[in-house]
Enzyme design. Structure first.
Site, PDB file in Angstrom:
ATOM      1  CG  ASP A 102      -1.973   0.941   1.303  1.00 24.85           C
ATOM      2  OD1 ASP A 102      -2.298   1.520   0.265  1.00 24.85           O
ATOM      3  OD2 ASP A 102      -2.511   1.185   2.398  1.00 24.85           O
ATOM      4  CE  LYS A 130      -5.196  -1.180  -1.039  1.00 28.19           C
ATOM      5  NZ  LYS A 130      -5.715  -0.538   0.181  1.00 28.19           N
ATOM      6  CG  PHE A 151      -9.488  -1.847   3.789  1.00 30.52           C
ATOM      7  CD1 PHE A 151      -8.190  -1.525   4.134  1.00 30.52           C
ATOM      8  CD2 PHE A 151     -10.119  -2.891   4.441  1.00 30.52           C
ATOM      9  CE1 PHE A 151      -7.510  -2.229   5.121  1.00 30.52           C
ATOM     10  CE2 PHE A 151      -9.447  -3.607   5.440  1.00 30.52           C
ATOM     11  CZ  PHE A 151      -8.148  -3.270   5.782  1.00 30.52           C
ATOM     12  CB  VAL A 152      -9.097  -5.739  -0.848  1.00 24.79           C
ATOM     13  CG1 VAL A 152      -9.505  -4.859  -2.017  1.00 24.79           C
ATOM     14  CG2 VAL A 152      -7.585  -5.741  -0.675  1.00 24.79           C
ATOM     15  NE  ARG A 164      -5.836 -12.502   9.799  1.00 27.79           N
ATOM     16  CZ  ARG A 164      -4.982 -11.528   9.535  1.00 27.79           C
ATOM     17  NH1 ARG A 164      -4.505 -11.394   8.325  1.00 27.79           N
ATOM     18  NH2 ARG A 164      -4.613 -10.678  10.476  1.00 27.79           N
TER      19      ARG A 164
HETATM   20  P1  5GP Z   1       1.973  -0.462   3.761  1.00 27.80           P
HETATM   21  O1  5GP Z   1       3.075  -0.332   4.754  1.00 27.80           O
HETATM   22  O2  5GP Z   1       2.427  -0.834   2.385  1.00 27.80           O
HETATM   23  O3  5GP Z   1       1.093   0.767   3.756  1.00 27.80           O
HETATM   24  O4  5GP Z   1       0.997  -1.563   4.325  1.00 27.80           O
HETATM   25  C1  5GP Z   1       1.118  -2.892   4.045  1.00 27.80           C
HETATM   26  C2  5GP Z   1       0.270  -3.701   4.982  1.00 27.80           C
HETATM   27  O5  5GP Z   1      -0.953  -3.013   5.288  1.00 27.80           O
HETATM   28  C3  5GP Z   1      -0.162  -4.978   4.326  1.00 27.80           C
HETATM   29  O6  5GP Z   1       0.765  -6.005   4.555  1.00 27.80           O
HETATM   30  C4  5GP Z   1      -1.508  -5.229   4.959  1.00 27.80           C
HETATM   31  O7  5GP Z   1      -1.335  -5.919   6.171  1.00 27.80           O
HETATM   32  C5  5GP Z   1      -2.052  -3.859   5.243  1.00 27.80           C
HETATM   33  N1  5GP Z   1      -2.971  -3.376   4.181  1.00 27.80           N
HETATM   34  C6  5GP Z   1      -2.766  -2.405   3.261  1.00 27.80           C
HETATM   35  N2  5GP Z   1      -3.824  -2.255   2.453  1.00 27.80           N
HETATM   36  C7  5GP Z   1      -4.725  -3.162   2.850  1.00 27.80           C
HETATM   37  C8  5GP Z   1      -6.046  -3.529   2.386  1.00 27.80           C
HETATM   38  O8  5GP Z   1      -6.626  -3.009   1.420  1.00 27.80           O
HETATM   39  N3  5GP Z   1      -6.649  -4.532   3.066  1.00 27.80           N
HETATM   40  C9  5GP Z   1      -6.081  -5.174   4.131  1.00 27.80           C
HETATM   41  N4  5GP Z   1      -6.779  -6.139   4.711  1.00 27.80           N
HETATM   42  N5  5GP Z   1      -4.857  -4.858   4.592  1.00 27.80           N
HETATM   43  C10 5GP Z   1      -4.190  -3.878   3.954  1.00 27.80           C
END
Ligand code: 5GP
Length: 180
Positions: A102, A130, A151-152, A164
């Protein structure tokens, strides 16, 4: 479909097909080598299990846990290692297996941590990506699906530890996390 899901983004069949393709590409790229697959808990556990079975070169597996969003849907930018891996990393070919990138903040931190332990190589395999929301750049070597900014949940991904076990990836209804 589950009542809290707005729409299905990737069906079970679409996920299986893509995981098989990723496994083939990884097996080709690592021909003659061994891989240490590092699963980033908890969201990547189902992807990791399916991907490991789609790879034909020898693999060992390890797990790392980092702090997640908890019951929120945006990144705090603060990354904490809750469980470090057990295997020695030095001299090994590391494949980091992530559920979703993300902001990229979590992975950037992990990637640098692993690099500092002198592996032979490090690559990143993520099921979902994303790119719109990226704040920290990380080199993504294998990407399952690029998805829009929603958000998925499902196929290992949670909201407040739920969903999950859904066999597909779906967009969660915003009303579930308090937005109209
Ligand atoms: P980042 O540090 O890249 O922002 O976040 C990564 C982590 O955030 C992922 O490993 C996941 O655990 C969580 N995350 C980010 N976007 C989503 C989403 O759309 N759905 C869910 N369930 N978790 C997300």
């Amino acid at each position: 479909m589950h009542q809290d899901i707005e729409s299905v983004l990737m069906s079970e069949a679409a996920l299986q097909k893509r995981v098989a393709e990723l496994g083939e590409a990884i097996s080709r790229d690592y021909a003659g080598k061994e891989i240490l697959m590092v699963c980033v808990l908890r969201g990547a556990f189902i992807f990791m299990a399916d991907l490991a079975r789609a790879i034909t070169v020898p693999v060992s597996i390890d797990f790392m846990a980092v702090s997640s969003y908890g019951a929120s849907t945006t990144s705090s930018g603060v990354v904490r290692i809750i469980k470090d891996f057990d295997e020695a990393v030095e001299g090994k070919h590391i494949l980091i297996v992530e559920d979703i990138i993300d902001s990229g903040l979590t992975l950037k931190y992990l990637y640098n941590q692993i690099l500092s332990r002198k592996p032979a190589s490090v690559r990143i395999c993520t099921l979902l990506n994303k790119p719109e929301r990226r704040k920290a750049e990380v080199p993504v070597d294998y990407n399952g699906f690029t998805i829009p900014d929603a958000f998925v949940v499902g196929y290992g991904l949670d909201y407040a530890e739920k969903y999950r076990n859904l066999p597909y990836i779906g967009i969660l209804k915003p009303s579930v996390y308090g937005e109209k």
